[in-house]
Each structure stands twice: as C-alpha cells, then as structure tokens.
Design an enzyme around this catalytic site. Structure first.
Site: not given
Length: 1000
Positions: A238, A247, A384
């Site tokens: 990201h 991830y 995020e």
C-alpha cells in the site's frame, strides 16, 4: 492460506505419491497439471485436523442446503465492503468437498454429497454474488472456487462439465490479472491473483495460463523500490508502508504454498528466488515474532483485529520452509518450537540489530528480549486506515516501541489501549484523536533513520507534525546496547492545547509493580500516581525503567475499558476490560525546548536486580536538539546523533560533523577507532567528520562516501588511525547563485492551452494523456571566462510529493529557444528540448534536487548567449502517483526558488591569469562588454559596448585607468603594474560593471 505445522509428514508424501485424475488409469504417467493438483489436494487434506468435527459440519450442511444449492441464512445480495457474507457459501462447499474426496472419511465418495456440491457450485454461478471490495471478486472467490474444483477433480463422480467451464470462465473474466497496474498488481496481491491462475491453468490443462500464473506468483521474489520486499529485506505494501506482518504474512504464506504446489515439477521454486524467500523469513519475518506473538509495530491496520498478534499458525509455514530449504533446518526447528509453545520465547534466538532504512523501522533482538521502533519519514507512509480498521492509530508510526520478553505483553490490549499514549511516542493528549488517512499518508520528517553494526545501533527521528491539533516537534533517539536501551528526547515544543506526554510503555499488567521513589522501595497497589522528579526506577514483568535525569513521571496499574468496535468498525461493540501497566512522562502544556531521558533494562526480576545495576555503565553526554550522545563504558561504545552540522566536545573527545548523521564509534582511546555512519536524510553523497580522539595524534579528517538509491540510508564503515589524513582548513568556496527570471509548468490534454506562469508550485508528472506536467525555467547568465568555472548545478526544492514519487526519475533538458515567456507558455506552444546527461531519483518533500549542467552553461556562455532555458520532466509513470511539486520563483524565500549555483575555482589554482566576470548576474542596457584575458601578457582585450569612455577602478571606486571604447572593435587594456586583487571595469555609458580578478 496458513499451513499447519502438523502437515509436514503429509507434505513429504507429495514428492512420491500421485493420485491419478478422475477417469485416468492407474498406469497413466501424471502430467504436470496432475502433479500440481495432487500437491494442492494433499495440502488441503492434511489440513483436516479433526475428522469427526468435519463429519458433523458436513452433516449439518447437508441438512440445511436447499435443493437449488443455496442456504437460507446467506444473503446472496449482500455487497458489503467487509464481512461479505456470501463468501461463506464457498467455504461451506470446500468443507463438503474435503469430506467427499478425503479417502477413509465417512462421506468419501458419497453420491448425495456430490450432488449437493454440484448444485451449490451451479447456484453460485447463477446467483453471481458480488462485493464492492475488489478483493472478493479477484482473490477470495476465485481462489475458493479453484480449490473446490481441484478437490472434486479426483472425486469418484465428475462434476457437470458445463458448471466447471462456467466457473473457469468467470475466474478468467472477473479474477483479474496479476500484472495489472496499481497495488492490485504488486506484492501479496499479485501473488494471490496468480495463485488462482495456477488453479485455472491446471484445471483447464492450459500450459500458457499455468506458466504465467507460476511466473507471476514467483515474481514478487525480488528486491524492489516499490511495493514488496525491499533492499533492506523489510516489506512494504500500500505504497511505502511497513507491512512485514499483514501483507508480508500473506506474501510469505502464499509463496510457500505455491512452492509446495510445484515441488517435484519443472516449476519448483529454486535458485535466487528461494534464497530470497528464505532470507526474508529467517532474517526479517521470524525475528519480529517474539515467542508466538508479532510485534504490534509490523501489522499496519491489522493491529485493530482481534487475535492478530498470535502467530502460532506460522509453525506450519516454518515446517514447510524446512522442507523447501533444508540447509537452514535448525533455524526452522527452533522457530517451530517457539511458535508451538514447546520452548520459551528465548529458545534458539540469536542477538542482532537491524535498521531497515527503506521502511524507517529498527529491530533489536537479544535472547532475553526484543525491542523495536517504528518511525515515519517523508519517504514512507503512516499506518493506514482502511475498510474501517485502525481508527485510532494516528500516532502508531511516531516512534512507537514494542518491548517484549515473553511476547504476549500486548496481546489483544488494543480495545482498552489509551491511544494518546502509545509506547515510545511523544504526542499531545487529545480529546479526539485524528482518524488515520485512508490507505496511509506520507510522513513529514526529513531526518529519520539509523545506524547499525549488526549487533548494536542507533535510531533517530526528527518528529514534526503540523496538524493544527497537534503541532508538535521533538528530536528523539534510541541507543541500543546488550542490557540497556537508552531513550532520549530534546527540543520538545508544541502549541497543542493538551499536555504533551512521552509514553515509556503501556502493556498488559502482569505481576507486581515495584518502584523506588523518594528513598523508598514500594510494591504498588492498583491505581494511578505521579512522581514529580523523584522516581528513580520502576519494575514490571521483568523489565526495569530507569530515569537518570528525573522528570515528571506518571504511573498507572489499573483496569482500562474499551471496545474493538472503537478501533475497527467491523468488530464487536461489547465492552472489554483489562488490567494495564502504563508509564509516561508529562512535559506539560505547550512545552518549549523540553527534554527527557529514560532507560529500558530488560531481564530485571527483582528490586535487588535493579539496585545492583551499575548505573556508571551508561553516560548520557549530550541531549540537545543538535546533538545526542551516549557512551557505554563497559562495552567501549560511543553512539551519537548529529541532527545538523554540529560539534560535540567532552570526555576528551571532539567530533565535528559537516551534516546530520548517526554514528557508532568503537575502541576510542586506542590507535584505531571503528566508525559506523548512516545518513538519516538519505540525501548526502558523503559526510565529513573531524575527530580529535585520545590515542590518535592530531585532528583527523574522515570522509565517508555514502550509498545511493536503493541503499541510501544504509550504514557504512570506516576507521580512524594514524594514516587517516589530518584536517586542513579548506579555501573558502566561491559560489555565485543565479535565480530564475521566468518559470512555469505546462499540462497536456484538456489544459494544453492553459498557462500556469503565476503558480507558486511547479508540478511535474509523467502519466496518461491529460495528466502529464513538465517544468520550464529561464536564467540570465553572466559574461565571464568559462575557465574560471569549476561546476554548475541547477537546483529545485521539492515542495510536495505523492506516495510513489520514488518510482520515477527526474531529467533536465536543454532548450535552445529562449523566446518563451512565463505568462505565455503552455503545452501547445512549449519549445523543443534535448536531453542533458544525468538523472535525479524522484524524492520526498524537503529534497534539494540538483543536476550537474556544467557543460551546457559553459557552451551557452561561450556562445555569448545571455539566457539559459531548461526543461525538467519525469521519466517514468509508475502507478500514477509519482507526481511532485517544486517551489517556484514566486516563493518568498529565495533559498527555495529555482536557481543555478556556479562554483568558481579557487584563486590559488589560477596563478598568472586575469579574469573578468559580470557581477550583476543580469545584463542591462542592451549592450554587453566581453573581456578576454591574454595569459601570455599583462593585457586584456575589451570588445562590445557603445563607443565612449570607460574606466578601471579599485574596490573603493578610485579610477586607476581610462580607456576609449569603439563599438564593434577590440581595445587593449594594459593591467601591468597592478597588484593581485579585485578591480572593476565599466563603460560610462553602461550600467553594467565587470569584475576583474588579477591573480599573480
């Protein structure tokens, strides 16, 4: 998928046992498709840990599935972004397929079950459930469908071919491509999509699809400056956002799964890609797990998910890696023992220190404990918020620290956490914490990084947040040794309304809390209390906290309450209560230049341990907003942070740095000192140190050349000894700065006819048509002898930059046509240009972008051209988020404006020559005087200008010589008898004065 550790024995069978595809004879040689699908089925079957539970589950599903293949409790019209309920349909069918195809099971080969599975697949195709989340259509659904079809391929009864072909067709049309643009085509997302291409390639017997799927699945196994495994072996997704967990886990598990699918085939993972996967797991991934638990700093928004820290399931991945990578079997065996809880968290752990310069993350590991620091710079992204997750994690990247001995110190604490007081962070106490930006936003610090010798290290963070409700700055550093971590902060200044705190720790309360304060040692009852400068130390859960310089310390050991829903919209709203240990320093409201110092002492089990600690081991020698210095006397190590060019003098040592840097010095006092250095700004090509050290005579000058992208920010090593050059004072540098007289950017597409000459930002971007922007600048040039020029650079200052700016390069071009005007240029009428040598990497906010254009400037000056025009472009599109903006000449601060820097040779190199140059930087009056020196004589030749008198004067304006000029003719000026110095020559009809340098 996570592969359970117990399946290792079953996976070994994959290498030798192949079940023929349905309808094939036992003597048929398996194709590569058969072999890959056999491996996939073996993995699926081996994952069934409780056959009795599977039988009960399937019995219930058979009782509730409708004749059309649906379930009444599933809303197939649901399109939710998260918690999408229709996917449960496929999960149920997978359970049924496992029961039907697993040999020896109760439902093995059951015809009724096969009919229900077929009906369920047909219903899924006809109902066509969809989510607003791309992930469900491109990853979740096609992966599940692929597994079900592969399981059923070995069934006693085949599925209807029409249903199979329909589902394969939808996988192809809706499943996406692993090489698509954007985040979907990078890292773990690329791998996930490629996985169902492998499934489809095998099911369809399509070599092209299978080969492409395998190639794309293995493609993320390379080091990149974009999303994926970085050159420092961290993992970003990201954008430039730390995701070793989350991830990174998906990538690791997915790559291991694909490697197991293809083992024993021509597609088997091997060579450099296997080596990279092995290195990532052993050197990065496993070290961020303490015992069975992740460090919370590496999970991104996943920190807001229940049970996210628990990683016992990764034992299966470690077992699989042992199969794929047997050379490191002892490492994987130790990890399995820790992850399964068979051995304690310290079992098999090796000491080390890693600074991940690409992700602004540091990890310090000892057998007894682990400690990490998560920071953010203008090069990387904050944690995020996405899909309603991580709603309070605004400060998670501002120096957050995870202190772990057993590993479970923070397990599921997050619903009750005081999110204003994240461990390690300096921040104001806010009534409402800002919600983190959707999918991350760039930090603002231009000085964030660290130095490491692989065992010890320093991390530093020039924290600044100009958010109106925060508006806080601090210079923070962490100094890592064996038994201590020293934490310093200086220059703490804020205008925020609330008091500013630095949190030492906030973890689950586990056992007694003991303090030494006011001359007494006390075991605390539950509650909250303050220590106005009199707390010596605190001890909790085997970790000591020492305050060598006092401070207003607060401590709480009491229950806190909250909900998962408050930090994650998709979670339960039930109130959670936990006992929490919380320790912090209070800097008061709106502090100015405040500071702090505290030490973390892991491995302290009692008050006696704390009292026995030798406090003379550590000396905090400096803690200012310019320099922070810590000396460990027992280890003989000095660690220093220079936030800017500065000098440290003390304890018989003087160290001067010509730029900000982080340093480790070893063996001071001996004839040879080892120096490790890193540049947290990642902008310098070299850093010079001047060192006066005991044991080494004189002041030594050590110039350390620094690595460039992608290794910018990494540590370099040098030594100081008797052979190191002595420092000599350099001659003053003569730089002439010339500022732009016109600048503008141009935009193609619908804005091709629009002029942006008055913009305060010069925007640059390479993208699809309509989104390209390029920059034009124009400068006046002096009339001077080009042999005086050592170097010329063209400089732009980065004002803003998008998240993928580092994926492009910037290039400057020469423009021959100077007729364009600032208020007239646009995309349609922009002049042509030719490329000049040299690229500058796309860079974050605060970067001074410089191009060496020496040759071009000399050519223009030699051609008597009064103006220089330049055209600056981006060279690569990247993912469309590579745009940036530079300060224009409309900026009030001239240091930020576009400029040329002309470096002139020192006079000492020009003996016997005479030179003229234009000191005005701008030509006026329409006439130009050209001065040509004759190195063989004491004369210079004057040409150009209007007919009339001219004079030569000294620096006080006294006329020394007079001369009559004739327009278009050359006149000789005799300078014999004049001593070396600076003189001025001027036509009385001109406003331009020429500076004459005479060097003997």
């Amino acid at each position: 998928m996570k592969i359970k550790w117990r399946i290792l024995a079953a996976l070994l069978a994959v290498l030798t046992i192949h079940v023929p595809a349905a309808g094939k004879g036992r003597d048929t040689i398996p194709t590569v498709y058969d072999s890959v699908m056999t491996n996939i089925r073996q993995i699926q079957w081996a994952g069934v840990k409780d056959t009795a539970a599977l039988r009960l589950t399937v019995a219930g599903l058979l009782n509730t599935i409708q004749t059309d293949g649906s379930w009444t409790d599933i809303n197939y019209a649901d399109r939710a972004q998260t918690n999408w309920t229709p996917v449960a349909h496929l999960d149920r069918l997978r359970s049924m397929a496992l029961a039907y195809t697993r040999a020896g099971g109760y439902y093995y080969g059951n015809a009724q079950l096969q009919q229900r599975i077929a009906a369920g697949l047909a219903y899924w195709y006809s109902a066509h459930p969809t989510s607003t989340n791309w992930y469900m259509q491109q990853i979740a659904s096609p992966q599940r469908v692929g597994v079900i079809l592969i399981l059923m391929r070995t069934g006693l009864l085949p599925l209807p071919d029409t249903t199979v072909q329909q589902l394969l067709g939808r996988m192809a049309t809706e499943g996406g491509r692993p090489d698509q643009s954007g985040s979907q085509g990078t890292g773990a997302n690329k791998l996930d999509i490629a996985t169902h291409w492998i499934y489809r390639g095998c099911l369809a017997g399509d070599a092209a699809v299978l080969s492409f799927g395998v190639a794309q699945a293995y493609y993320p196994l390379f080091m990149t400056t974009g999303e994926g495994i970085q050159y420092d072996m961290s993992y970003l997704q990201h954008g430039m956002q730390l995701y070793i967990g989350g991830y990174g886990s998906v990538l690791l598990n997915g790559e291991v799964s694909v490697a197991l699918f293809t083992v024993g085939t021509s597609y088997a993972l091997a060579g450099s890609r296997l080596a990279l996967l092995s290195s990532f797991m052993r050197n990065t991934f496993l070290p961020v797990i303490r015992g069975q638990y992740f460090h919370f700093d590496v999970l991104g928004r996943g920190v807001s998910r229940n049970n996210a820290l628990l990683q016992s399931g990764m034992a299966g991945t470690a077992a699989s890696m042992k199969l794929l990578d047997p050379a490191y079997a002892p490492v994987y065996d130790s990890a399995i023992s820790r992850l399964t809880g068979v051995q304690p968290a310290e079992f098999g752990v090796q000491a080390g220190h890693s600074h991940f310069w690409k992700s602004d993350y540091a990890l310090h590991v000892r057998p007894a404990y682990s400690f990490d620091v998560r920071t953010v710079s203008a090069r990387t992204l904050r944690n995020e918020n996405g899909n309603g997750e991580n709603l309070k994690g605004y400060f998670l990247a501002d120096g957050a620290t995870n202190i772990a001995t057993t590993g479970n110190e923070y397990y599921n604490i997050f619903p009750v956490w005081d999110w204003n007081r994240i461990p390690g962070v300096t921040a104001p106490l806010l009534n409402t914490i800002p919600v983190p930006a959707q999918w991350g936003t760039a930090g603002t610090s231009t000085f964030t990084g660290g130095v490491s010798d692989s065992l010890y290290g320093v991390t530093t963070y020039a924290y600044t947040d100009n958010n109106y409700s925060i508006n806080t700055t601090a210079k923070k550093s962490w100094f890592f040794f064996n038994d201590e971590i020293v934490c310093l902060g200086a220059g703490i200044t804020a205008t925020a309304a609330g008091e500013v705190n630095t949190t030492v720790n906030q973890c689950l309360l586990d056992g007694p809390v003991t303090v030494s304060a006011g001359g007494a040692t006390t075991v605390l009852n539950k509650g909250s209390r303050s220590y106005p400068g009199n707390l010596r130390w605190a001890l909790h859960h085997g970790i000591g906290y020492l305050f060598p310089q006092g401070g207003a310390v607060h401590l709480a050991n009491e229950q806190q309450a909250g909900t998962w829903k408050a930090i994650n919209n998709t979670s339960a709203a039930d109130t959670v209560r936990m006992d929490v240990f919380k320790l912090w320093l209070n800097h008061g409201g709106q502090p100015v230049n405040n500071s702090y110092a505290y030490m973390i002492l892991p491995g302290k089990q009692s008050a006696a341990d704390m009292e026995a600690y030798d406090t003379t081991n550590i000396r905090i020698l400096a803690n200012t907003d310019s320099v922070q210095v810590v000396r460990h006397q027992g280890l003989g190590i000095w660690q220093l942070v220079f936030f800017r060019a500065a000098t440290y003098t003390g304890a018989g040592v003087t160290i001067r740095a010509n730029a900000g840097c982080a340093l480790i010095l070893k063996n001071i006092g001996t004839p040879q000192v080892t120096v490790h250095l890193a540049d947290p700004s990642q902008l310098k090509s070299s850093i010079a140190l001047r060192l006066q050290l005991p044991g080494i005579t004189g002041e030594k000058h050590l110039v350390m050349n620094l690595p460039t992208t992608p290794y910018a920010g990494a540590t370099v090593r040098g030594v100081v000894n008797a052979q190191t050059p002595d420092y000599t004072e350099p001659a003053p540098e003569n730089i002439q700065r010339i500022y732009a007289v016109a600048d503008a950017y141009v935009n193609d597409g619908a804005n091709a006819a629009v002029n942006y000459g008055t913009a305060s930002t010069l925007i640059i971007k390479k993208d699809n048509t309509g989104y390209n922007r390029e920059v034009y600048t124009k400068f006046p040039l002096p009339a001077m002898d080009t042999s005086r020029i050592a170097r010329v650079t063209f400089q732009l200052q980065v004002k803003n930059a998008n998240i993928s700016v580092t994926n492009t390069n910037w290039q400057v071009n020469a423009v021959a046509d100077n007729s364009w005007t600032e208020l007239g240029i646009n995309w349609n009428n922009k002049p042509a240009s030719t490329v000049l040598p040299g690229l500058f990497p796309g860079s974050p906010v605060g970067t001074a972008v410089e191009f060496d254009i020496t040759a071009r400037v000399k050519d223009v000056i030699s051609g008597s051209q009064p103006l220089l025009s330049l055209h600056t472009v981006a060279t690569a599109r990247g993912d469309g988020k590579t745009d940036a903006g530079f300060y224009s000449r409309e900026t009030a601060d001239s240091a930020l404006q576009p400029q040329l820097k002309i470096y002139l040779k020192p006079l000492s190199s020009l003996a016997g020559k005479t030179f003229m140059e234009n000191t005005d930087k701008k030509r006026t009056g329409g006439t130009v005087i050209t001065v040509t020196p004759n190195p063989a004589t004491d004369v210079v030749y004057i040409s150009g200008g209007a007919t009339g008198p001219a004079v030569l004067t000294d620096g006080r304006g006294q006329v020394l010589k007079r001369i009559q000029l004739t327009a278009g003719a050359r006149t000789t000026l005799d300078v014999s008898g004049l001593p070396p110095g600076i003189y001025y020559f001027k036509s009385l009809s001109s406003t331009v004065a020429q500076k004459l340098l005479i060097v003997r």
